[in-house]
Design a protein around this motif. Structure first.
Motif, PDB file in Angstrom:
ATOM      1  N   GLY A  73       0.814  -1.215   0.000  1.00 29.87           N
ATOM      2  CA  GLY A  73       0.000   0.000   0.000  1.00 29.87           C
ATOM      3  C   GLY A  73       0.841   1.255   0.000  1.00 29.87           C
ATOM      4  O   GLY A  73       0.565   2.223  -0.711  1.00 29.87           O
ATOM      5  N   VAL A  74       1.922   1.279   0.841  1.00 26.85           N
ATOM      6  CA  VAL A  74       2.802   2.455   0.873  1.00 26.85           C
ATOM      7  C   VAL A  74       3.491   2.622  -0.472  1.00 26.85           C
ATOM      8  O   VAL A  74       3.621   3.720  -1.008  1.00 26.85           O
ATOM      9  CB  VAL A  74       3.827   2.317   2.013  1.00 26.85           C
ATOM     10  CG1 VAL A  74       4.849   3.443   1.946  1.00 26.85           C
ATOM     11  CG2 VAL A  74       3.126   2.331   3.362  1.00 26.85           C
ATOM     12  N   LEU A 102      -2.014   8.353   1.063  1.00 30.16           N
ATOM     13  CA  LEU A 102      -2.090   7.497   2.252  1.00 30.16           C
ATOM     14  C   LEU A 102      -3.444   7.594   2.937  1.00 30.16           C
ATOM     15  O   LEU A 102      -3.791   6.741   3.751  1.00 30.16           O
ATOM     16  CB  LEU A 102      -0.974   7.873   3.240  1.00 30.16           C
ATOM     17  CG  LEU A 102       0.447   7.462   2.839  1.00 30.16           C
ATOM     18  CD1 LEU A 102       1.463   8.020   3.818  1.00 30.16           C
ATOM     19  CD2 LEU A 102       0.583   5.956   2.747  1.00 30.16           C
ATOM     20  N   ARG A 103      -4.216   8.654   2.640  1.00 29.39           N
ATOM     21  CA  ARG A 103      -5.528   8.811   3.271  1.00 29.39           C
ATOM     22  C   ARG A 103      -6.641   8.122   2.482  1.00 29.39           C
ATOM     23  O   ARG A 103      -7.760   8.026   2.940  1.00 29.39           O
ATOM     24  CB  ARG A 103      -5.867  10.301   3.416  1.00 29.39           C
ATOM     25  CG  ARG A 103      -4.956  11.035   4.404  1.00 29.39           C
ATOM     26  CD  ARG A 103      -5.420  12.477   4.625  1.00 29.39           C
ATOM     27  NE  ARG A 103      -4.676  13.128   5.664  1.00 29.39           N
ATOM     28  CZ  ARG A 103      -3.652  13.962   5.470  1.00 29.39           C
ATOM     29  NH1 ARG A 103      -3.285  14.229   4.216  1.00 29.39           N
ATOM     30  NH2 ARG A 103      -3.028  14.508   6.486  1.00 29.39           N
ATOM     31  N   LYS A 104      -6.352   7.660   1.260  1.00 30.76           N
ATOM     32  CA  LYS A 104      -7.402   7.095   0.409  1.00 30.76           C
ATOM     33  C   LYS A 104      -7.638   5.623   0.770  1.00 30.76           C
ATOM     34  O   LYS A 104      -6.706   4.898   1.098  1.00 30.76           O
ATOM     35  CB  LYS A 104      -7.015   7.199  -1.068  1.00 30.76           C
ATOM     36  CG  LYS A 104      -6.849   8.635  -1.535  1.00 30.76           C
ATOM     37  CD  LYS A 104      -6.428   8.675  -2.988  1.00 30.76           C
ATOM     38  CE  LYS A 104      -6.286  10.123  -3.486  1.00 30.76           C
ATOM     39  NZ  LYS A 104      -5.848  10.180  -4.870  1.00 30.76           N
ATOM     40  N   PRO A 105      -8.908   5.153   0.710  1.00 31.84           N
ATOM     41  CA  PRO A 105      -9.173   3.735   0.986  1.00 31.84           C
ATOM     42  C   PRO A 105      -8.445   2.819   0.007  1.00 31.84           C
ATOM     43  O   PRO A 105      -7.894   1.810   0.397  1.00 31.84           O
ATOM     44  CB  PRO A 105     -10.696   3.627   0.836  1.00 31.84           C
ATOM     45  CG  PRO A 105     -11.203   5.014   0.995  1.00 31.84           C
ATOM     46  CD  PRO A 105     -10.134   5.914   0.458  1.00 31.84           C
ATOM     47  N   LEU A 155      -6.322  -0.547   5.471  1.00 28.78           N
ATOM     48  CA  LEU A 155      -5.420  -1.453   6.160  1.00 28.78           C
ATOM     49  C   LEU A 155      -5.205  -1.031   7.608  1.00 28.78           C
ATOM     50  O   LEU A 155      -4.641  -1.776   8.394  1.00 28.78           O
ATOM     51  CB  LEU A 155      -4.060  -1.495   5.448  1.00 28.78           C
ATOM     52  CG  LEU A 155      -4.063  -1.950   3.982  1.00 28.78           C
ATOM     53  CD1 LEU A 155      -2.661  -1.844   3.411  1.00 28.78           C
ATOM     54  CD2 LEU A 155      -4.573  -3.370   3.874  1.00 28.78           C
ATOM     55  N   GLY A 156      -5.641   0.186   7.958  1.00 25.78           N
ATOM     56  CA  GLY A 156      -5.434   0.707   9.310  1.00 25.78           C
ATOM     57  C   GLY A 156      -4.491   1.887   9.343  1.00 25.78           C
ATOM     58  O   GLY A 156      -4.117   2.373  10.409  1.00 25.78           O
ATOM     59  N   ILE A 157      -4.069   2.400   8.134  1.00 30.67           N
ATOM     60  CA  ILE A 157      -3.175   3.554   8.067  1.00 30.67           C
ATOM     61  C   ILE A 157      -3.964   4.826   8.364  1.00 30.67           C
ATOM     62  O   ILE A 157      -5.057   5.016   7.850  1.00 30.67           O
ATOM     63  CB  ILE A 157      -2.520   3.639   6.674  1.00 30.67           C
ATOM     64  CG1 ILE A 157      -1.600   2.437   6.437  1.00 30.67           C
ATOM     65  CG2 ILE A 157      -1.751   4.938   6.514  1.00 30.67           C
ATOM     66  CD1 ILE A 157      -1.025   2.374   5.047  1.00 30.67           C
ATOM     67  N   TRP A 169      -0.460   3.010  12.344  1.00 30.20           N
ATOM     68  CA  TRP A 169      -0.966   1.799  11.674  1.00 30.20           C
ATOM     69  C   TRP A 169      -1.504   0.846  12.716  1.00 30.20           C
ATOM     70  O   TRP A 169      -0.767   0.391  13.600  1.00 30.20           O
ATOM     71  CB  TRP A 169       0.129   1.122  10.861  1.00 30.20           C
ATOM     72  CG  TRP A 169      -0.333  -0.142  10.194  1.00 30.20           C
ATOM     73  CD1 TRP A 169      -1.448  -0.307   9.450  1.00 30.20           C
ATOM     74  CD2 TRP A 169       0.315  -1.432  10.236  1.00 30.20           C
ATOM     75  NE1 TRP A 169      -1.556  -1.600   9.000  1.00 30.20           N
ATOM     76  CE2 TRP A 169      -0.493  -2.325   9.459  1.00 30.20           C
ATOM     77  CE3 TRP A 169       1.465  -1.920  10.811  1.00 30.20           C
ATOM     78  CZ2 TRP A 169      -0.150  -3.655   9.289  1.00 30.20           C
ATOM     79  CZ3 TRP A 169       1.804  -3.254  10.629  1.00 30.20           C
ATOM     80  CH2 TRP A 169       1.010  -4.106   9.876  1.00 30.20           C
ATOM     81  N   LYS A 170      -2.809   0.554  12.615  1.00 33.47           N
ATOM     82  CA  LYS A 170      -3.448  -0.448  13.465  1.00 33.47           C
ATOM     83  C   LYS A 170      -3.774  -1.644  12.578  1.00 33.47           C
ATOM     84  O   LYS A 170      -4.716  -1.582  11.786  1.00 33.47           O
ATOM     85  CB  LYS A 170      -4.709   0.126  14.111  1.00 33.47           C
ATOM     86  CG  LYS A 170      -4.428   1.308  15.029  1.00 33.47           C
ATOM     87  CD  LYS A 170      -5.699   1.864  15.652  1.00 33.47           C
ATOM     88  CE  LYS A 170      -6.265   0.884  16.655  1.00 33.47           C
ATOM     89  NZ  LYS A 170      -7.408   1.479  17.397  1.00 33.47           N
TER      90      LYS A 170
END
Length: 725
Positions: free
Chosen positions: A469-470, A566-569, A586-588, A662-663
């Motif tokens: 994702g990153v 990073l804020r987008k689903p 993902l929890g970001i 990140w959770k």
């Protein structure tokens, strides 16, 4: 043939209720239109002051008062933009195992637990069966959330109307297109040869337009978020009218005092509508490269907008037609009725629903909940079950009476030995039961241990998903930038290191941020920080990107690209045919820049990359130039001469430290957005920093996240590869 019963196809849209009643004359092999109804809502359901549930109930009550549906089958439609439609190319598989393979694919394709949705599938064609194997088959997979299906059924359930078929509107259009336009019949579908040319059907509704592409065998569906209301709202804004007056003016634009002013106000919406359709056609062509589009057919009352047909034809370069008649049905009383003729384009969906319920189309999927179908089947068979049970009961009573008569004459002394054997067996049975219970307890203990050992399997891919994702969120080069060798012109971020720290409570990290760090957060993020157990990821990054105006470089470039992504689903940059990559789900959360020192000057050599002392990059030409610092090292005041090679110039290197919370979230616990499909325009190259997709870039033919062979310096010498490559 549905017992030769009449069928009502009912479509309740934003503007009103449309229904048509069909019967099939088997001897003449002809469909008869015997009744219809059109009931407009007093208000459009999407208007702020409208109450959709009450308006729908009112329309349905009016329909039931006007029409007697006793003994008729009923089929209803669901809006296409609320449903999920996927078309899967199956690998070679045994014909008996197609359902199992499709169920596996459904778990991958549907972004919800299968228990939370109602879904169905059907093989659409294009495949052959050989030696018990299905080869090259394409399967259509259709699903909708359970609560949305029950909400659509609620008005009919409350009115005690039994619904036989629940179908999404785009598939009803497909039924209409195949039966009425292409002449496909169930009796001859095996002999049907799909034409090479595809037809686009545009069903323009109030708030959305359904775009369906088909040649009778293959289907492709997409929702275009532009409808008739967008034109009305444009008039209310530009001409300062109420919604009702703007709607009347839109429908009578050519009769207005100043038609030119009306069309001038509508032009931006016309342009947006054409752009969305062009974007959809472009994406369809990219995934179906051999498909040819012959024409566009418009349905829905929204398509009656003056000038729309001509505007689409001029801008899309396709023949654009409107449905003016139904060719495969007879019934002058209905077909020649003035109201039916005036609104014929809006009856395409109910027409397709009724055709499927009459079993005249090859499409057989339905989203009717299985509980309702099973309960209805049991109710229909209950009289037969009662009669059968009564017969069995009578026979059993007769048998018991016979055995009772025989038992009354039995001498118990004759069975003493047998009774003793029965008692012995009973004792052995009790002993065996005890041994079984003991073994069962041991087994349950082993199962519990095994469950504990494998309980971590569902967490093993979380870190891989996080880094993917990153990586996808990093900005990309596009177009001519892919051939650019000057680092200052390539919008790319290099990640030098990634570290993670675990927190028992992420609030500790958030409270420790400086106020200037929180400037990069949104207002919602500032108001509600992360809490609970989790990780804080720290990325040490750098970039050399310096726009020509120098106003969008530095940390501004990072904030408008990486932080926003990073804020987008989901992120889908470029022609990523594997689908969107999950990011924030993902929890970001709460990405911030915690360190942003001033840019440092470094030496840029001929190849376009800074030299750091390792193997020279591609295009490097050796040479000697005394009096300058060592390549890749900032010049220090008073530094003595050193030996450098190649021609170079000084450029800015921006370094920064980025952190985010990140959770880790398991797949079953993730909260999906309302629209899990790619946003309109997915797969169309964008420009870095555009308002529509800030920092999102793509290039045709380049898989997002892969290193581009046209960009030298993808891995800087002396350092580890970046996540962006």
């Amino acid at each position: 043939m549905a017992e030769n019963r009449a069928v009502w196809g009912i479509d309740i849209g934003q503007a009103g209720l449309k229904a048509v009643r069909l019967k099939y004359a088997a001897q003449a092999e002809q469909v008869l239109a015997v009744a219809y109804d059109y009931i407009p809502h007093p208000k459009i359901l999407s208007q702020p002051d409208a109450i959709p549930r009450e308006l729908i109930k009112q329309a349905l009550d009016t329909f039931l008062e006007r029409n007697d549906i006793t003994g008729d089958l009923v089929a209803i439609s669901l809006p296409g933009h609320s449903a999920l439609a996927r078309f899967i190319q199956l690998p070679p598989v045994e014909s008996s195992k197609v359902a199992d393979v499709v169920k596996y694919e459904a778990r991958q394709q549907i972004p919800f637990a299968l228990e939370d949705v109602i879904w169905d599938f059907q093989t659409l064609g294009g495949g052959i069966e050989e030696s018990g194997f299905m080869l090259g088959a394409e399967v259509g997979l259709f699903a909708m959330k359970t609560e949305q299906v029950y909400e659509a059924l609620r008005p009919f359930t409350e009115a005690k109307v039994e619904v036989e078929v629940v179908q999404i509107a785009p598939l009803a259009l497909y039924n209409f297109h195949c039966y009425d336009t292409l002449g496909v019949r169930r009796s001859t579908e095996d002999e049907f040869v799909a034409p090479d040319e595809h037809t686009i059907m545009l069903d323009m509704g109030t708030d959305n337009t359904t775009l369906m592409v088909s040649n009778g065998e293959k289907i492709w569906i997409r929702n275009v978020p532009v409808g008739g209301n967008h034109f009305t709202r444009a008039l209310t804004k530009e001409m300062k009218l109420t919604f009702a007056k703007a709607e009347h003016l839109k429908c009578n634009a050519t009769k207005s005092p100043d038609p030119r002013a009306v069309f001038q106000a509508l032009r931006p919406v016309f342009n947006d509508y054409v752009s969305e359709i062009q974007r959809s056609i472009g994406y369809f062509s990219s995934v179906n490269r051999e498909a040819k589009i012959s024409k566009i057919v418009g349905v829905g009352n929204g398509f009656k907008l003056a000038g729309l047909q001509k505007f689409l034809q001029q801008n899309l370069q396709y023949d654009v037609e409107r449905v003016e008649a139904f060719d495969a049905v007879v019934g002058d009383t209905v077909l020649n009725a003035p109201v039916f003729q005036e609104n014929i384009m809006t009856f395409a969906v109910p027409y397709g629903l009724a055709l499927q319920t009459l079993q005249l189309t090859k499409l057989r999927t339905t989203l009717l909940p299985k509980e309702i179908a099973v309960a209805r089947k049991i109710r229909h068979k209950k009289p037969w079950a009662v009669a059968t049970a009564a017969t069995l009961l009578c026979g059993l009573a007769t048998s018991v009476a016979g055995y009772a008569n025989a038992a009354a004459k039995v001498n118990t002394e004759r069975f003493g030995e047998v009774e003793g054997a029965a008692e012995t067996f009973k004792s052995a049975l009790a002993s065996g039961q005890s041994a079984y219970d003991s073994a069962r307890g041991t087994h349950d203990g082993l199962v519990e241990k095994g469950t504990h050992l494998v309980s971590y399997l569902d967490k093993r891919e979380l870190w891989a998903e996080l880094f993917r994702g990153v990586n996808e969120a990093l900005p990309r080069a596009v177009g001519l930038q892919l051939d650019e060798e000057d680092l200052t012109k390539i919008p790319r971020v290099n990640v030098r290191s990634v570290t993670a720290q675990r927190y028992a409570d992420l609030k500790t990290w958030f409270d420790g941020l400086r106020e200037q760090d929180k400037n990069f957060l949104t207002e919602d993020e500032k108001a509600k920080g992360p809490t609970g157990e989790g990780y804080v990821l720290t990325l040490m990054c750098e970039h050399y990107y310096t726009p020509e105006d120098r106003l969008g470089g530095g940390v501004i470039f990072v904030n408008s690209t990486l932080l926003q992504n990073l804020r987008k689903p989901f992120i889908q940059q470029g022609d990523n045919f594997q689908g969107p990559v999950p990011v924030s789900i993902l929890g970001i959360s709460h990405p911030v820049i915690t360190d942003n020192p001033p840019p440092v000057k470094v030496e840029l050599y001929e190849n376009g990359a800074p030299k750091t002392g390792d193997t020279p990059p591609r295009g490097f030409k050796p040479g000697v130039r005394p009096g300058f610092p060592r390549p890749g090292v900032p010049r220090q005041p008073g530094a003595g001469p050193s030996t450098a090679v190649g021609q170079f110039k000084l450029i800015d290197r921006t370094t920064f430290t980025l952190q985010f919370a990140w959770k880790p979230t398991l797949v079953k616990d993730r909260v999906m957005p309302e629209a899990a499909e790619p946003a309109p325009g997915a797969g169309i190259p964008a420009t870095v920093g555009t308002p529509e997709t800030p920092g999102s870039v793509a290039a045709p033919g380049i898989v997002p996240g892969a290193a581009s062979p046209a960009i030298p310096g993808s891995v800087l010498p002396g350092n580890t590869p970046t996540l962006g490559q």
